[in-house]
Design a protein around this motif. Structure first.
Motif, PDB file in Angstrom:
ATOM      1  N   GLU A   1      32.765  41.837  45.946  1.00  0.00           N
ATOM      2  CA  GLU A   1      31.547  41.691  45.155  1.00  0.00           C
ATOM      3  C   GLU A   1      31.740  42.221  43.736  1.00  0.00           C
ATOM      4  OE1 GLU A   1      26.741  42.643  45.569  1.00  0.00           O
ATOM      5  OE2 GLU A   1      28.198  43.623  46.896  1.00  0.00           O
ATOM      6  N   GLU A   2      32.424  43.349  43.617  1.00  0.00           N
ATOM      7  CA  GLU A   2      32.672  43.914  42.284  1.00  0.00           C
ATOM      8  C   GLU A   2      33.595  43.010  41.466  1.00  0.00           C
ATOM      9  OE1 GLU A   2      33.205  48.192  41.474  1.00  0.00           O
ATOM     10  OE2 GLU A   2      33.126  48.434  43.654  1.00  0.00           O
ATOM     11  N   ARG A   3      34.631  42.487  42.086  1.00  0.00           N
ATOM     12  CA  ARG A   3      35.555  41.605  41.361  1.00  0.00           C
ATOM     13  C   ARG A   3      34.814  40.411  40.783  1.00  0.00           C
ATOM     14  NH1 ARG A   3      39.059  42.009  46.131  1.00  0.00           N
ATOM     15  NH2 ARG A   3      40.605  43.658  45.799  1.00  0.00           N
ATOM     16  N   LEU A   4      33.970  39.783  41.603  1.00  0.00           N
ATOM     17  CA  LEU A   4      33.228  38.614  41.141  1.00  0.00           C
ATOM     18  C   LEU A   4      32.247  38.994  40.040  1.00  0.00           C
ATOM     19  CD1 LEU A   4      32.508  36.834  44.555  1.00  0.00           C
ATOM     20  CD2 LEU A   4      34.241  36.239  42.867  1.00  0.00           C
ATOM     21  N   TRP A   5      31.606  40.140  40.171  1.00  0.00           N
ATOM     22  CA  TRP A   5      30.635  40.580  39.169  1.00  0.00           C
ATOM     23  C   TRP A   5      31.312  40.808  37.817  1.00  0.00           C
ATOM     24  CZ3 TRP A   5      29.505  44.733  35.995  1.00  0.00           C
ATOM     25  CH2 TRP A   5      28.188  44.803  35.516  1.00  0.00           C
ATOM     26  N   TYR A   6      32.432  41.530  37.837  1.00  0.00           N
ATOM     27  CA  TYR A   6      33.141  41.800  36.580  1.00  0.00           C
ATOM     28  C   TYR A   6      33.735  40.523  35.984  1.00  0.00           C
ATOM     29  CZ  TYR A   6      32.766  46.897  36.782  1.00  0.00           C
ATOM     30  OH  TYR A   6      32.293  48.195  36.775  1.00  0.00           O
ATOM     31  N   ALA A   7      34.178  39.597  36.831  1.00  0.00           N
ATOM     32  CA  ALA A   7      34.710  38.329  36.332  1.00  0.00           C
ATOM     33  C   ALA A   7      33.608  37.561  35.602  1.00  0.00           C
ATOM     34  CB  ALA A   7      35.262  37.490  37.485  1.00  0.00           C
ATOM     35  N   ARG A   8      32.426  37.492  36.181  1.00  0.00           N
ATOM     36  CA  ARG A   8      31.305  36.807  35.531  1.00  0.00           C
ATOM     37  C   ARG A   8      30.933  37.477  34.207  1.00  0.00           C
ATOM     38  NH1 ARG A   8      29.824  35.907  41.058  1.00  0.00           N
ATOM     39  NH2 ARG A   8      29.261  33.725  41.426  1.00  0.00           N
ATOM     40  N   GLN A   9      30.874  38.802  34.231  1.00  0.00           N
ATOM     41  CA  GLN A   9      30.509  39.536  33.016  1.00  0.00           C
ATOM     42  C   GLN A   9      31.542  39.320  31.909  1.00  0.00           C
ATOM     43  OE1 GLN A   9      27.599  41.344  32.519  1.00  0.00           O
ATOM     44  NE2 GLN A   9      27.028  40.443  34.487  1.00  0.00           N
ATOM     45  N   ALA A  10      32.820  39.294  32.278  1.00  0.00           N
ATOM     46  CA  ALA A  10      33.885  39.120  31.284  1.00  0.00           C
ATOM     47  C   ALA A  10      33.763  37.768  30.582  1.00  0.00           C
ATOM     48  CB  ALA A  10      35.257  39.247  31.949  1.00  0.00           C
ATOM     49  N   ILE A  11      33.445  36.713  31.348  1.00  0.00           N
ATOM     50  CA  ILE A  11      33.297  35.388  30.753  1.00  0.00           C
ATOM     51  C   ILE A  11      31.995  35.292  29.968  1.00  0.00           C
ATOM     52  CG2 ILE A  11      33.119  32.920  31.245  1.00  0.00           C
ATOM     53  CD1 ILE A  11      34.713  33.509  33.846  1.00  0.00           C
ATOM     54  N   GLU A  12      30.915  35.821  30.532  1.00  0.00           N
ATOM     55  CA  GLU A  12      29.604  35.739  29.890  1.00  0.00           C
ATOM     56  C   GLU A  12      29.592  36.439  28.532  1.00  0.00           C
ATOM     57  OE1 GLU A  12      25.634  34.662  29.438  1.00  0.00           O
ATOM     58  OE2 GLU A  12      27.052  34.071  31.012  1.00  0.00           O
ATOM     59  N   HIS A  13      30.274  37.578  28.446  1.00  0.00           N
ATOM     60  CA  HIS A  13      30.234  38.386  27.224  1.00  0.00           C
ATOM     61  C   HIS A  13      31.519  38.301  26.405  1.00  0.00           C
ATOM     62  CE1 HIS A  13      26.418  40.051  28.533  1.00  0.00           C
ATOM     63  NE2 HIS A  13      26.955  40.350  29.701  1.00  0.00           N
ATOM     64  N   GLY A  14      32.483  37.498  26.855  1.00  0.00           N
ATOM     65  CA  GLY A  14      33.709  37.307  26.088  1.00  0.00           C
ATOM     66  C   GLY A  14      34.569  38.548  25.982  1.00  0.00           C
ATOM     67  N   TRP A  15      34.656  39.326  27.062  1.00  0.00           N
ATOM     68  CA  TRP A  15      35.407  40.580  27.012  1.00  0.00           C
ATOM     69  C   TRP A  15      36.908  40.340  26.897  1.00  0.00           C
ATOM     70  CZ3 TRP A  15      32.860  43.255  31.868  1.00  0.00           C
ATOM     71  CH2 TRP A  15      31.567  43.690  31.518  1.00  0.00           C
ATOM     72  N   SER A  16      37.557  41.115  26.073  1.00  0.00           N
ATOM     73  CA  SER A  16      39.013  41.188  26.088  1.00  0.00           C
ATOM     74  C   SER A  16      39.447  41.969  27.329  1.00  0.00           C
ATOM     75  CB  SER A  16      39.529  41.884  24.827  1.00  0.00           C
ATOM     76  OG  SER A  16      39.159  43.257  24.855  1.00  0.00           O
TER      77      SER A  16
END
Length: 241
Positions: A138-153
Motif C-alpha cells: 500500500e505504501e509503495r503504491l501511494w508513494y508512486a502515485r504521489q511521485a507522478i502527481e507532484h513530479g518528484w525527483s
C-alpha cells in the motif's frame, strides 16, 4: 528577356521578404507554441521508452522468480545471467545487482496491470527506491502515485519516504488519472535524461546531449521551412572545437 530572369526575380522576392521581428506578437506566439510542442514530444517519447524499459525489467525479474521456483535454481543463476547478458548487450546495465533488483521489483509488484498503469511511469531509480525502502504494498503504491502527481525527483521521493509523509498525510489511495508528469517537473527532466533509457536504446555515452540537441534542431528547421516564406531559421550553431 532571357530565360533566367523569372527565376532571378523570384529569388529576389524571397530574399527581400521581411522576416518577422523577434519581438512581434505573432512570432512570439509561434515560437512559444513550437517550444511547447517540442517539450511535449520529448516527454512523450521519454515516457514511452521508460515504459518499455520498466516492463522489460519487470518481465526479466518475473522470469527469474518463476525459474527459481520451478527449477530450484539458486542465486548463482543471477551471476551467470548477468555475465552472459553483459557479453551480448555490453551497453546495458546488466550487473548481478541490477538483476537482483529486477527480481525484487517483480516480487514487490506482482500485478502486471499495476506495473503498466502506474510504476512504469517512473524511472528505474525511483522504482528501485520504492522496493528498497518500503515493505508495504500500500505504501509503495501511494508513494508512486504521489511521485507522478507532484513530479518528484528521486531525491525528493527519498526525502518524503524518510520523513514519513505517508503516515502524516493519511493512507487513502485516491483515484489517479494523470498519464504524464508535468513537463517542467523534476520527474519529467529525470525521465528525459535517465541513463538507463540511454543504455536500453544502445546510445551509451557516445550520444551526448549536444548530439540530441542537434537532431532536435534539424527537425525544427524542417518544420520552419515548411511554414513557407516570411520565416527564417537562425538557431543552428556551428560545430564545437
Amino acid at each position: 528577356m532571357n530565360g533566367t530572369e523569372p527565376l532571378t526575380r523570384a529569388c529576389s522576392r524571397r530574399m527581400t521578404t521581411p522576416i518577422p521581428s523577434s519581438d512581434g506578437d505573432q512570432y512570439a506566439s509561434l515560437l512559444a507554441e513550437l517550444k511547447e510542442r517540442i517539450r511535449s514530444a520529448r516527454l512523450k517519447a521519454a515516457v514511452a521508452v521508460n515504459r518499455e524499459l520498466i516492463l522489460l525489467y519487470w518481465s526479466i525479474g518475473r522470469e527469474i522468480l518463476a525459474r527459481q521456483t520451478a527449477e530450484g535454481w539458486g542465486t548463482r543463476i543471477i551471476d551467470r545471467l548477468a555475465l552472459d547478458l553483459r557479453r551480448d548487450f555490453p551497453e546495458m546495465t546488466g550487473s548481478p545487482r541490477n538483476l537482483k533488483y529486477m527480481r525484487a521489483f517483480a516480487e514487490a509488484f506482482p500485478d502486471e496491470q499495476t506495473v503498466q498503469q502506474l510504476v512504469a511511469q517512473l524511472p528505474w531509480g525511483h522504482n528501485v527506491k520504492l522496493v528498497d525502502a518500503l515493505k508495504s504494498d500500500e505504501e509503495r503504491l501511494w508513494y508512486a502515485r504521489q511521485a507522478i502527481e507532484h513530479g518528484w525527483s528521486r531525491n525528493v521521493l527519498v526525502h518524503q519516504i524518510e520523513s514519513g509523509l505517508y503516515r502524516r498525510q493519511g493512507k487513502a489511495l485516491t483515484n489517479f488519472g494523470r498519464t504524464l508528469p508535468a513537463p517542467q517537473s523534476d520527474l519529467a527532466q529525470e525521465l528525459i535524461k535517465d541513463p538507463y533509457s540511454f543504455d536500453f536504446l544502445a546510445l551509451g555515452p557516445a550520444m551526448s546531449e549536444r548530439e540530441l540537441e542537434q537532431g532536435l534542431l534539424e527537425h525544427l528547421r524542417s518544420l520552419i521551412l515548411e511554414l513557407g516564406k516570411g520565416f527564417a531559421f537562425v538557431g543552428k550553431r556551428g560545430p564545437s572545437s
